[in-house]
Motif scaffolding. Sequence first.
Motif, PDB file in Angstrom:
ATOM      1  N   GLY A 120      12.252 -10.926  11.336  1.00  0.00           N
ATOM      2  CA  GLY A 120      11.449  -9.544  11.454  1.00  0.00           C
ATOM      3  C   GLY A 120      12.317  -8.192  11.916  1.00  0.00           C
TER       4      GLY A 120
ATOM      5  N   ARG B  23      17.372  -3.236   8.738  1.00  0.00           N
ATOM      6  CA  ARG B  23      17.693  -3.081   7.385  1.00  0.00           C
ATOM      7  C   ARG B  23      17.107  -1.826   6.631  1.00  0.00           C
ATOM      8  NH1 ARG B  23      18.247  -8.936   4.865  1.00  0.00           N
ATOM      9  NH2 ARG B  23      20.214  -9.666   5.982  1.00  0.00           N
ATOM     10  N   VAL B  24      15.804  -1.901   7.020  1.00  0.00           N
ATOM     11  CA  VAL B  24      14.929  -0.772   6.444  1.00  0.00           C
ATOM     12  C   VAL B  24      15.264   0.234   7.046  1.00  0.00           C
ATOM     13  CG1 VAL B  24      12.634   0.092   6.376  1.00  0.00           C
ATOM     14  CG2 VAL B  24      12.940  -2.336   5.816  1.00  0.00           C
TER      15      VAL B  24
ATOM     16  N   THR C  29      17.278   3.477   5.176  1.00  0.00           N
ATOM     17  CA  THR C  29      16.484   4.936   5.135  1.00  0.00           C
ATOM     18  C   THR C  29      17.477   6.105   5.496  1.00  0.00           C
ATOM     19  OG1 THR C  29      14.208   3.751   5.873  1.00  0.00           O
ATOM     20  CG2 THR C  29      14.845   6.307   6.403  1.00  0.00           C
TER      21      THR C  29
ATOM     22  N   ALA D  28       1.957   8.833   5.939  1.00  0.00           N
ATOM     23  CA  ALA D  28       2.165   8.154   5.088  1.00  0.00           C
ATOM     24  C   ALA D  28       1.836   6.608   5.910  1.00  0.00           C
ATOM     25  CB  ALA D  28       3.474   7.895   4.821  1.00  0.00           C
TER      26      ALA D  28
ATOM     27  N   ALA E 194       0.640   2.436   5.026  1.00  0.00           N
ATOM     28  CA  ALA E 194       0.838   1.428   4.103  1.00  0.00           C
ATOM     29  C   ALA E 194      -0.354   0.570   3.743  1.00  0.00           C
ATOM     30  CB  ALA E 194       2.018   0.156   5.022  1.00  0.00           C
TER      31      ALA E 194
ATOM     32  N   ARG F  99       7.944  -6.504  -2.308  1.00  0.00           N
ATOM     33  CA  ARG F  99       7.785  -5.834  -1.164  1.00  0.00           C
ATOM     34  C   ARG F  99       7.014  -6.747  -0.202  1.00  0.00           C
ATOM     35  NH1 ARG F  99       3.286  -3.212   0.449  1.00  0.00           N
ATOM     36  NH2 ARG F  99       3.382  -1.214   1.634  1.00  0.00           N
TER      37      ARG F  99
ATOM     38  N   VAL G 159       8.934  -8.669   1.973  1.00  0.00           N
ATOM     39  CA  VAL G 159       9.638  -7.686   2.997  1.00  0.00           C
ATOM     40  C   VAL G 159       8.579  -7.589   4.121  1.00  0.00           C
ATOM     41  CG1 VAL G 159      10.859  -5.822   3.645  1.00  0.00           C
ATOM     42  CG2 VAL G 159      11.528  -6.923   1.603  1.00  0.00           C
TER      43      VAL G 159
ATOM     44  N   ARG H 101       7.479  -9.407   7.231  1.00  0.00           N
ATOM     45  CA  ARG H 101       8.515  -9.664   8.232  1.00  0.00           C
ATOM     46  C   ARG H 101       8.176  -8.526   9.101  1.00  0.00           C
ATOM     47  NH1 ARG H 101      14.118 -11.653   5.197  1.00  0.00           N
ATOM     48  NH2 ARG H 101      13.049 -12.426   3.769  1.00  0.00           N
ATOM     49  N   LEU H 102       7.579  -7.499   8.965  1.00  0.00           N
ATOM     50  CA  LEU H 102       7.431  -5.985   9.522  1.00  0.00           C
ATOM     51  C   LEU H 102       6.264  -6.036  10.442  1.00  0.00           C
ATOM     52  CD1 LEU H 102       9.086  -3.924   6.670  1.00  0.00           C
ATOM     53  CD2 LEU H 102      10.161  -4.939   8.340  1.00  0.00           C
TER      54      LEU H 102
ATOM     55  N   ASP I 296       6.865  -0.453  11.096  1.00  0.00           N
ATOM     56  CA  ASP I 296       8.225  -0.738  10.142  1.00  0.00           C
ATOM     57  C   ASP I 296       7.568  -0.579   8.609  1.00  0.00           C
ATOM     58  OD1 ASP I 296       9.897  -0.569  12.084  1.00  0.00           O
ATOM     59  OD2 ASP I 296       9.746  -2.804  12.409  1.00  0.00           O
ATOM     60  N   VAL I 297       6.534  -1.100   8.238  1.00  0.00           N
ATOM     61  CA  VAL I 297       6.136  -1.143   6.791  1.00  0.00           C
ATOM     62  C   VAL I 297       5.799   0.632   6.409  1.00  0.00           C
ATOM     63  CG1 VAL I 297       4.146  -1.547   5.324  1.00  0.00           C
ATOM     64  CG2 VAL I 297       4.633  -3.317   7.130  1.00  0.00           C
ATOM     65  N   ALA I 298       5.367   1.337   7.188  1.00  0.00           N
ATOM     66  CA  ALA I 298       5.506   2.839   7.013  1.00  0.00           C
ATOM     67  C   ALA I 298       6.755   3.210   6.803  1.00  0.00           C
ATOM     68  CB  ALA I 298       4.645   3.643   7.976  1.00  0.00           C
ATOM     69  N   GLU I 299       7.835   2.942   7.532  1.00  0.00           N
ATOM     70  CA  GLU I 299       9.215   3.183   7.419  1.00  0.00           C
ATOM     71  C   GLU I 299       9.787   2.441   5.878  1.00  0.00           C
ATOM     72  OE1 GLU I 299      10.739   4.897   9.480  1.00  0.00           O
ATOM     73  OE2 GLU I 299      12.597   4.838   8.788  1.00  0.00           O
ATOM     74  N   LEU I 300       9.065   1.498   5.547  1.00  0.00           N
ATOM     75  CA  LEU I 300       9.464   0.748   4.192  1.00  0.00           C
ATOM     76  C   LEU I 300       9.197   1.829   3.133  1.00  0.00           C
ATOM     77  CD1 LEU I 300      10.699  -1.508   2.358  1.00  0.00           C
ATOM     78  CD2 LEU I 300       8.468  -2.790   2.739  1.00  0.00           C
ATOM     79  N   ASP I 301       7.559   2.120   3.245  1.00  0.00           N
ATOM     80  CA  ASP I 301       7.346   2.841   2.155  1.00  0.00           C
ATOM     81  C   ASP I 301       8.180   4.318   1.982  1.00  0.00           C
ATOM     82  OD1 ASP I 301       5.373   1.150   1.047  1.00  0.00           O
ATOM     83  OD2 ASP I 301       4.117   1.785   2.589  1.00  0.00           O
ATOM     84  N   TYR I 302       8.487   4.769   3.107  1.00  0.00           N
ATOM     85  CA  TYR I 302       9.208   5.897   3.296  1.00  0.00           C
ATOM     86  C   TYR I 302      10.663   5.747   2.473  1.00  0.00           C
ATOM     87  CZ  TYR I 302      11.839  10.016   5.202  1.00  0.00           C
ATOM     88  OH  TYR I 302      12.632  11.160   5.296  1.00  0.00           O
ATOM     89  N   LEU I 303      11.118   4.668   2.901  1.00  0.00           N
ATOM     90  CA  LEU I 303      12.551   4.139   2.263  1.00  0.00           C
ATOM     91  C   LEU I 303      12.199   4.250   0.628  1.00  0.00           C
ATOM     92  CD1 LEU I 303      15.434   3.136   1.919  1.00  0.00           C
ATOM     93  CD2 LEU I 303      14.429   1.044   2.494  1.00  0.00           C
TER      94      LEU I 303
ATOM     95  N   ASN J  98      10.118   5.734  -1.261  1.00  0.00           N
ATOM     96  CA  ASN J  98       9.898   6.807  -1.886  1.00  0.00           C
ATOM     97  C   ASN J  98      11.225   7.715  -1.969  1.00  0.00           C
ATOM     98  OD1 ASN J  98       6.936   6.807  -2.128  1.00  0.00           O
ATOM     99  ND2 ASN J  98       6.539   7.880  -0.342  1.00  0.00           N
TER     100      ASN J  98
ATOM    101  N   LEU K 207      16.819  -6.236   0.790  1.00  0.00           N
ATOM    102  CA  LEU K 207      16.111  -6.121   2.014  1.00  0.00           C
ATOM    103  C   LEU K 207      15.475  -7.941   2.110  1.00  0.00           C
ATOM    104  CD1 LEU K 207      13.868  -2.985   2.032  1.00  0.00           C
ATOM    105  CD2 LEU K 207      15.974  -3.517   3.590  1.00  0.00           C
TER     106      LEU K 207
END
Lengths: 244, 97
Positions: free
Chosen positions: A8, A14-15, A19, A44, A46, B18, B21, B24-25, B29-36, B38, B94
């Motif tokens: 995790g 990595r995310v 970014t 934003a 999820a 997705r 991924v 594991r978050l 971090d999921v919000a960060e993933l969505d930002y990435l 986009n 990822l």
Amino acid sequence: MSQKKTAGRNAAERVRAGTLQAEADLRQTWPEVVAFLSSIKTSATASVPAVTEPLDRDSLKVSQEERAQLLEQLKALTALPPGQLDSATAQELSLRLQYCLGHQLSFQNREYQLSYSHGSITAVTRSDHLGKKSRSTGSAPDDWSVWISPRDFSTELRSQWHDPWFLHQHVVVFNPAAAKGVVAQIAGILTEGLHRYQFGGSKKLLQTGNFWAPGIHGRCIVCFLGEALPLGSIIPLAAIEKTQ
Amino acid sequence: MTKLLHQYYETQPIVQLRQSVVTRLSAADVAELDYLLNLVVLKAVAQLLDTAARQHAISLLRVDPSRLVVWLDQTYPLARMTSIEALTRVLLSLTVD
């Protein structure tokens, strides 16, 4: 359990690394969009369902705000001296016109564009236009004709009398003050005596577009039309009017 | 709730990637993933647009991402495939342990 935590952490790292890299890359080519995304990043979430739904096109109707913005842009343009429309703005405005009005409109026709895409329009009669007798094109129905400034017609071409590239093209002559446009056809060039105007228009065209209504000083914007609409068709901006 | 931009380009494989991924978050971090994601879509789209088109694109994005997606589909049909490829590539990177 510890392995899961490590995976995790790795994924999260990595995310974040991805970014940073994507932001840096995009900032070089499109900084405005990075600034915009960053500003809404905190909102934003999820929790949005991941199911792909078909787009509801009815909900995508052009908003009043977008139409109002377009009208303001058109009004601002007509207030500028002719020749002040740079190519980037012209292209952006073309896209906005197409998006809001749903018609194929452009300031360019193939690789050409008029020296003036906006300016003053005055009434021109057929006899005015025939000042250079042999130069009549005679093809556009008189009712919906528009004439273009001689600036677009070089001395060399005038001496040889080649047909200018814009001849017979269908255009929309917009009057932002009246919130409407009229489909017309370019019939030729203005005669020299009228050169203080950038455009000439037939009487019916001017009446239909309300170019001479009180408080409206004959300012117009001319855009090429890339689709077949009958001459004299009105492209209404009624939705814009309601917002005023 | 308004969908995020990248969600208009989700295919079944992208949804699955997705999800693998996301498991594991943490929520943050999921919000960060969505930002990435986009950013990834916009980076892919940016390659196709000139300056004026980008200005228009961001004005649509500000109103609603769906407007940008519809306009891109109509004006730059290649944008969809390019975005899906980019999303798949990033999500694959990822998921590698």
